[in-house]
Write a protein that holds these residues in place. Structure first.
Motif, PDB file in Angstrom:
ATOM      1  N   GLN A 198      63.422 142.965 114.651  1.00 13.57           N
ATOM      2  CA  GLN A 198      62.529 142.200 114.762  1.00 13.57           C
ATOM      3  C   GLN A 198      61.743 142.806 113.707  1.00 13.57           C
ATOM      4  O   GLN A 198      60.699 142.201 113.743  1.00 13.57           O
ATOM      5  N   GLU A 199      61.230 143.823 113.134  1.00 16.09           N
ATOM      6  CA  GLU A 199      60.404 144.005 111.874  1.00 16.09           C
ATOM      7  C   GLU A 199      60.429 143.014 110.830  1.00 16.09           C
ATOM      8  O   GLU A 199      59.872 143.209 110.443  1.00 16.09           O
ATOM      9  N   LEU A 200      62.217 143.079 110.906  1.00 14.97           N
ATOM     10  CA  LEU A 200      62.880 141.607 109.734  1.00 14.97           C
ATOM     11  C   LEU A 200      61.683 141.158 109.732  1.00 14.97           C
ATOM     12  O   LEU A 200      61.626 139.750 108.758  1.00 14.97           O
ATOM     13  N   ARG A 206      62.061 140.856  97.395  1.00 12.89           N
ATOM     14  CA  ARG A 206      63.838 141.653  96.828  1.00 12.89           C
ATOM     15  C   ARG A 206      63.452 142.227  98.300  1.00 12.89           C
ATOM     16  O   ARG A 206      64.624 142.786  98.773  1.00 12.89           O
ATOM     17  N   ILE A 207      62.387 142.694  99.179  1.00  8.83           N
ATOM     18  CA  ILE A 207      62.133 143.750 100.260  1.00  8.83           C
ATOM     19  C   ILE A 207      63.136 143.524 101.116  1.00  8.83           C
ATOM     20  O   ILE A 207      64.205 143.007 102.220  1.00  8.83           O
ATOM     21  N   ILE A 208      62.800 141.807 101.855  1.00  9.00           N
ATOM     22  CA  ILE A 208      63.568 141.017 102.489  1.00  9.00           C
ATOM     23  C   ILE A 208      65.203 140.736 102.348  1.00  9.00           C
ATOM     24  O   ILE A 208      65.750 140.533 103.276  1.00  9.00           O
ATOM     25  N   LEU A 209      65.526 140.299 101.096  1.00 12.38           N
ATOM     26  CA  LEU A 209      66.923 139.877 100.479  1.00 12.38           C
ATOM     27  C   LEU A 209      67.339 141.435 100.945  1.00 12.38           C
ATOM     28  O   LEU A 209      68.801 141.411 101.042  1.00 12.38           O
ATOM     29  N   ALA A 210      67.535 142.467 100.907  1.00 11.57           N
ATOM     30  CA  ALA A 210      67.833 143.578 100.472  1.00 11.57           C
ATOM     31  C   ALA A 210      68.077 143.717 102.064  1.00 11.57           C
ATOM     32  O   ALA A 210      69.446 144.224 101.649  1.00 11.57           O
ATOM     33  N   LYS A 211      67.380 143.514 102.798  1.00  7.94           N
ATOM     34  CA  LYS A 211      67.587 144.200 104.021  1.00  7.94           C
ATOM     35  C   LYS A 211      68.056 143.256 104.083  1.00  7.94           C
ATOM     36  O   LYS A 211      69.045 143.494 105.732  1.00  7.94           O
ATOM     37  N   LYS A 212      68.383 141.742 104.620  1.00  8.77           N
ATOM     38  CA  LYS A 212      69.658 141.332 105.227  1.00  8.77           C
ATOM     39  C   LYS A 212      70.656 140.664 103.858  1.00  8.77           C
ATOM     40  O   LYS A 212      71.390 140.480 105.033  1.00  8.77           O
ATOM     41  N   GLN A 213      71.108 142.095 103.898  1.00 11.15           N
ATOM     42  CA  GLN A 213      72.077 141.967 103.271  1.00 11.15           C
ATOM     43  C   GLN A 213      72.650 143.223 103.560  1.00 11.15           C
ATOM     44  O   GLN A 213      74.467 143.429 103.741  1.00 11.15           O
ATOM     45  N   ARG A 214      71.717 144.277 104.619  1.00  9.92           N
ATOM     46  CA  ARG A 214      72.187 145.206 105.406  1.00  9.92           C
ATOM     47  C   ARG A 214      72.568 144.531 106.304  1.00  9.92           C
ATOM     48  O   ARG A 214      72.815 143.530 106.596  1.00  9.92           O
ATOM     49  N   LEU A 274      53.256 141.896  94.258  1.00 11.50           N
ATOM     50  CA  LEU A 274      52.900 141.610  95.886  1.00 11.50           C
ATOM     51  C   LEU A 274      54.703 140.833  96.983  1.00 11.50           C
ATOM     52  O   LEU A 274      55.080 141.156  97.374  1.00 11.50           O
ATOM     53  N   CYS A 275      54.264 139.555  95.934  1.00  9.26           N
ATOM     54  CA  CYS A 275      54.932 138.480  96.779  1.00  9.26           C
ATOM     55  C   CYS A 275      56.512 138.517  96.682  1.00  9.26           C
ATOM     56  O   CYS A 275      58.068 138.755  97.009  1.00  9.26           O
ATOM     57  N   GLU A 288      59.022 138.951 107.660  1.00  9.51           N
ATOM     58  CA  GLU A 288      59.464 137.709 107.113  1.00  9.51           C
ATOM     59  C   GLU A 288      58.214 136.611 107.308  1.00  9.51           C
ATOM     60  O   GLU A 288      57.459 135.843 107.092  1.00  9.51           O
ATOM     61  N   GLU A 289      57.749 136.562 108.417  1.00  9.58           N
ATOM     62  CA  GLU A 289      56.169 136.177 109.236  1.00  9.58           C
ATOM     63  C   GLU A 289      55.519 135.885 108.246  1.00  9.58           C
ATOM     64  O   GLU A 289      54.572 135.202 107.463  1.00  9.58           O
ATOM     65  N   SER A 290      54.734 137.541 108.255  1.00 10.51           N
ATOM     66  CA  SER A 290      53.607 138.055 107.373  1.00 10.51           C
ATOM     67  C   SER A 290      54.005 137.210 105.982  1.00 10.51           C
ATOM     68  O   SER A 290      52.818 136.795 104.884  1.00 10.51           O
ATOM     69  N   PHE A 291      55.246 137.478 105.523  1.00 15.39           N
ATOM     70  CA  PHE A 291      55.103 137.337 104.209  1.00 15.39           C
ATOM     71  C   PHE A 291      55.400 135.883 104.263  1.00 15.39           C
ATOM     72  O   PHE A 291      54.985 135.468 102.945  1.00 15.39           O
ATOM     73  N   ARG A 292      55.802 134.983 105.191  1.00 18.01           N
ATOM     74  CA  ARG A 292      55.397 133.375 104.908  1.00 18.01           C
ATOM     75  C   ARG A 292      53.890 133.069 104.960  1.00 18.01           C
ATOM     76  O   ARG A 292      53.067 132.128 103.639  1.00 18.01           O
ATOM     77  N   THR A 293      53.596 133.154 105.805  1.00 16.99           N
ATOM     78  CA  THR A 293      51.627 133.325 105.419  1.00 16.99           C
ATOM     79  C   THR A 293      51.077 134.097 104.207  1.00 16.99           C
ATOM     80  O   THR A 293      50.564 133.096 104.225  1.00 16.99           O
ATOM     81  N   ARG A 294      51.742 135.274 104.138  1.00 20.15           N
ATOM     82  CA  ARG A 294      50.509 135.421 102.383  1.00 20.15           C
ATOM     83  C   ARG A 294      51.077 134.900 101.267  1.00 20.15           C
ATOM     84  O   ARG A 294      50.233 134.344 100.439  1.00 20.15           O
ATOM     85  N   CYS A 295      52.267 134.428 101.319  1.00 16.33           N
ATOM     86  CA  CYS A 295      53.029 134.019 100.220  1.00 16.33           C
ATOM     87  C   CYS A 295      53.497 132.864 100.001  1.00 16.33           C
ATOM     88  O   CYS A 295      53.670 131.786  99.425  1.00 16.33           O
TER      89      CYS A 295
END
Length: 181
Positions: free
Chosen positions: A168-170, A151-159, A145-146, A174-181
């Motif tokens: 804002q959604e990104l 991968r999703i974060i990197l793909a959205k940042k490249q756009r 999952l992490c 990213e914040e939920s990614f940092r807390t989870r992973c």
């Protein structure tokens, strides 16, 4: 001077050799005495009836347990007079007469208790292995999952065509990614 030193060193080596041979002899004597004692200990006097105190004794009634303990006490006494031999024989007869059925029941209860303990131990081991496998699977799922989130974060940042709502959604993602992973 040199010859005296040689003589002294030779005397010391002779003394050391004598001491070593004495120690070796003492060790050999101790080993022999220990085996002889063990053999003598294993020889049973006439009329000796050995009843081992096992787990099943705890399941016997008070009368049979008393007879059992009395038989063992009589067996471990050192003097074997004719009167004592008769006493042991009478105790053994009484024990056999009154305690056979109770002894059989006690042994079966003890056996069941041991089987239950063994089964509980096996169940505990199975449960701990299952918990360990479940924990490894959870860790693997979290890792996957992490990595997917990364991968999703990197793909959205490249756009480059993200609007303010997507940015804002990104940020929240990213914040939920940092807390989870």
């Amino acid at each position: 001077m040199i010859s005296v030193a040689r003589y002294d060193s030779r005397c010391q080596s002779v003394k050391l050799f004598k001491n070593a041979s004495r120690i070796t002899m003492a060790l050999l004597f101790l080993a022999f005495a220990q085996t002889a004692f063990a053999e003598a200990k294993s020889i049973e006097p006439p009329g000796y009836v050995h009843i081992q105190r096992d787990d099943y004794i705890n399941y016997l009634g008070s009368r049979c347990r008393t007879l059992h303990d009395e038989l063992n006490q009589q067996n471990y006494n050192q003097r074997y007079t004719e009167a004592r031999m008769l006493r042991i024989r009478d105790l053994r007869r009484e024990y056999d007469e009154y305690c056979q059925e109770e002894l059989r029941d006690a042994r079966s209860q003890s056996s069941k208790a041991q089987q239950n303990k063994r089964q509980e131990r096996l169940d505990y081991q199975k449960q701990s292995k299952a918990d360990q496998v479940r924990q490894q699977q959870d860790e693997e799922r979290k890792r996957q999952l992490c990595s997917e989130s990364r991968r999703i974060i990197l793909a959205k940042k490249q756009r480059t065509d993200l609007n303010s709502g997507e940015l804002q959604e990104l940020a929240r993602f990213e914040e939920s990614f940092r807390t989870r992973c």
